[in-house]
Design a protein around this motif. Sequence first.
Motif, PDB file in Angstrom:
ATOM      1  N   GLY A 187     -86.504 -47.144 -30.591  1.00 19.67           N
ATOM      2  CA  GLY A 187     -87.913 -47.018 -30.915  1.00 19.67           C
ATOM      3  C   GLY A 187     -88.637 -48.344 -30.797  1.00 19.67           C
ATOM      4  N   PHE A 188     -87.960 -49.415 -31.228  1.00 24.42           N
ATOM      5  CA  PHE A 188     -88.519 -50.767 -31.123  1.00 24.42           C
ATOM      6  C   PHE A 188     -88.753 -51.128 -29.655  1.00 24.42           C
ATOM      7  N   LEU A 189     -87.786 -50.789 -28.795  1.00 28.06           N
ATOM      8  CA  LEU A 189     -87.927 -51.068 -27.363  1.00 28.06           C
ATOM      9  C   LEU A 189     -89.000 -50.202 -26.726  1.00 28.06           C
ATOM     10  N   ALA A 190     -89.142 -48.975 -27.202  1.00 33.07           N
ATOM     11  CA  ALA A 190     -90.123 -48.054 -26.630  1.00 33.07           C
ATOM     12  C   ALA A 190     -91.551 -48.548 -26.822  1.00 33.07           C
ATOM     13  N   GLU A 191     -91.781 -49.395 -27.822  1.00 35.30           N
ATOM     14  CA  GLU A 191     -93.111 -49.945 -28.080  1.00 35.30           C
ATOM     15  C   GLU A 191     -93.465 -51.094 -27.143  1.00 35.30           C
ATOM     16  N   LYS A 192     -92.488 -51.546 -26.337  1.00 37.39           N
ATOM     17  CA  LYS A 192     -92.686 -52.708 -25.478  1.00 37.39           C
ATOM     18  C   LYS A 192     -92.822 -52.284 -24.017  1.00 37.39           C
ATOM     19  N   ASP A 193     -93.523 -53.112 -23.238  1.00 34.55           N
ATOM     20  CA  ASP A 193     -93.546 -52.862 -21.793  1.00 34.55           C
ATOM     21  C   ASP A 193     -92.300 -53.496 -21.179  1.00 34.55           C
ATOM     22  N   MET A 194     -92.074 -53.207 -19.908  1.00 37.07           N
ATOM     23  CA  MET A 194     -90.848 -53.658 -19.248  1.00 37.07           C
ATOM     24  C   MET A 194     -90.706 -55.181 -19.285  1.00 37.07           C
ATOM     25  N   GLU A 195     -91.784 -55.892 -19.084  1.00 41.13           N
ATOM     26  CA  GLU A 195     -91.732 -57.357 -19.107  1.00 41.13           C
ATOM     27  C   GLU A 195     -91.282 -57.867 -20.476  1.00 41.13           C
ATOM     28  N   ALA A 196     -91.810 -57.264 -21.539  1.00 36.04           N
ATOM     29  CA  ALA A 196     -91.440 -57.676 -22.897  1.00 36.04           C
ATOM     30  C   ALA A 196     -89.987 -57.335 -23.198  1.00 36.04           C
ATOM     31  N   ILE A 197     -89.521 -56.196 -22.693  1.00 36.62           N
ATOM     32  CA  ILE A 197     -88.121 -55.813 -22.907  1.00 36.62           C
ATOM     33  C   ILE A 197     -87.201 -56.813 -22.207  1.00 36.62           C
ATOM     34  N   LEU A 198     -87.531 -57.159 -20.986  1.00 35.45           N
ATOM     35  CA  LEU A 198     -86.704 -58.100 -20.232  1.00 35.45           C
ATOM     36  C   LEU A 198     -86.703 -59.500 -20.859  1.00 35.45           C
ATOM     37  N   ALA A 199     -87.779 -59.857 -21.531  1.00 38.01           N
ATOM     38  CA  ALA A 199     -87.891 -61.180 -22.157  1.00 38.01           C
ATOM     39  C   ALA A 199     -87.413 -61.201 -23.612  1.00 38.01           C
ATOM     40  N   MET A 200     -87.044 -60.038 -24.157  1.00 31.02           N
ATOM     41  CA  MET A 200     -86.705 -59.958 -25.580  1.00 31.02           C
ATOM     42  C   MET A 200     -85.509 -60.847 -25.925  1.00 31.02           C
ATOM     43  N   SER A 201     -85.655 -61.554 -27.027  1.00 30.77           N
ATOM     44  CA  SER A 201     -84.603 -62.461 -27.481  1.00 30.77           C
ATOM     45  C   SER A 201     -83.911 -61.899 -28.721  1.00 30.77           C
ATOM     46  N   VAL A 202     -82.793 -62.505 -29.037  1.00 33.32           N
ATOM     47  CA  VAL A 202     -82.075 -62.140 -30.261  1.00 33.32           C
ATOM     48  C   VAL A 202     -82.984 -62.401 -31.464  1.00 33.32           C
ATOM     49  N   GLY A 203     -83.771 -63.456 -31.414  1.00 33.33           N
ATOM     50  CA  GLY A 203     -84.703 -63.766 -32.492  1.00 33.33           C
ATOM     51  C   GLY A 203     -85.740 -62.676 -32.701  1.00 33.33           C
ATOM     52  N   ASP A 204     -86.197 -62.040 -31.604  1.00 30.04           N
ATOM     53  CA  ASP A 204     -87.137 -60.922 -31.728  1.00 30.04           C
ATOM     54  C   ASP A 204     -86.503 -59.781 -32.508  1.00 30.04           C
ATOM     55  N   LEU A 205     -85.228 -59.510 -32.220  1.00 31.89           N
ATOM     56  CA  LEU A 205     -84.525 -58.442 -32.937  1.00 31.89           C
ATOM     57  C   LEU A 205     -84.302 -58.822 -34.395  1.00 31.89           C
ATOM     58  N   VAL A 206     -83.950 -60.070 -34.646  1.00 31.76           N
ATOM     59  CA  VAL A 206     -83.783 -60.551 -36.027  1.00 31.76           C
ATOM     60  C   VAL A 206     -85.092 -60.382 -36.797  1.00 31.76           C
ATOM     61  N   ASP A 207     -86.207 -60.748 -36.178  1.00 32.34           N
ATOM     62  CA  ASP A 207     -87.523 -60.598 -36.824  1.00 32.34           C
ATOM     63  C   ASP A 207     -87.812 -59.135 -37.145  1.00 32.34           C
ATOM     64  N   HIS A 208     -87.496 -58.244 -36.206  1.00 34.83           N
ATOM     65  CA  HIS A 208     -87.710 -56.806 -36.422  1.00 34.83           C
ATOM     66  C   HIS A 208     -86.883 -56.315 -37.611  1.00 34.83           C
ATOM     67  N   ILE A 209     -85.618 -56.673 -37.649  1.00 29.59           N
ATOM     68  CA  ILE A 209     -84.744 -56.233 -38.746  1.00 29.59           C
ATOM     69  C   ILE A 209     -85.227 -56.813 -40.065  1.00 29.59           C
ATOM     70  N   THR A 210     -85.642 -58.064 -40.058  1.00 25.53           N
ATOM     71  CA  THR A 210     -86.153 -58.708 -41.262  1.00 25.53           C
ATOM     72  C   THR A 210     -87.393 -57.982 -41.781  1.00 25.53           C
ATOM     73  N   ARG A 211     -88.316 -57.631 -40.870  1.00 23.61           N
ATOM     74  CA  ARG A 211     -89.518 -56.887 -41.274  1.00 23.61           C
ATOM     75  C   ARG A 211     -89.149 -55.537 -41.883  1.00 23.61           C
ATOM     76  N   VAL A 212     -88.219 -54.827 -41.249  1.00 14.89           N
ATOM     77  CA  VAL A 212     -87.800 -53.515 -41.751  1.00 14.89           C
ATOM     78  C   VAL A 212     -87.155 -53.658 -43.124  1.00 14.89           C
ATOM     79  N   ALA A 213     -86.274 -54.636 -43.262  1.00 16.74           N
ATOM     80  CA  ALA A 213     -85.590 -54.850 -44.542  1.00 16.74           C
ATOM     81  C   ALA A 213     -86.581 -55.256 -45.632  1.00 16.74           C
ATOM     82  N   PHE A 214     -87.553 -56.113 -45.278  1.00 12.97           N
ATOM     83  CA  PHE A 214     -88.563 -56.536 -46.242  1.00 12.97           C
ATOM     84  C   PHE A 214     -89.422 -55.353 -46.674  1.00 12.97           C
ATOM     85  N   ALA A 215     -89.825 -54.520 -45.711  1.00 14.95           N
ATOM     86  CA  ALA A 215     -90.642 -53.342 -46.029  1.00 14.95           C
ATOM     87  C   ALA A 215     -89.859 -52.376 -46.915  1.00 14.95           C
TER      88      ALA A 215
END
Length: 102
Positions: free
Chosen positions: A63-91
Amino acid sequence: MASDILAEITGMLMEIVGDEFLLADEVTPKTTFNEDLALESIEFVALAERLHERYGAEVDLMGFLAEKDMEAILAMSVGDLVDHITRVAFARAAQSSSTPAA
């Protein structure tokens, strides 16, 4: 918290792609899934399953990837995923602390 999540993701990636591959380059928040790790779609699916098992359905990598365009998916870093998990855990933590006890 973010460093713990980074360590857990690194461990998951080591299980998926093999630790000898990851030992060549240390995984950092700037490590990209496409260019640095060359993760294939089947490996993304395996990562999504491990994230679901560890963090619950709210993390939803696909679902997180589905919100991104192809360029953003190809550029996604481990830090982007860490930030996503942190936001979910905080929420999740904020929601559970604001829910009155029954």
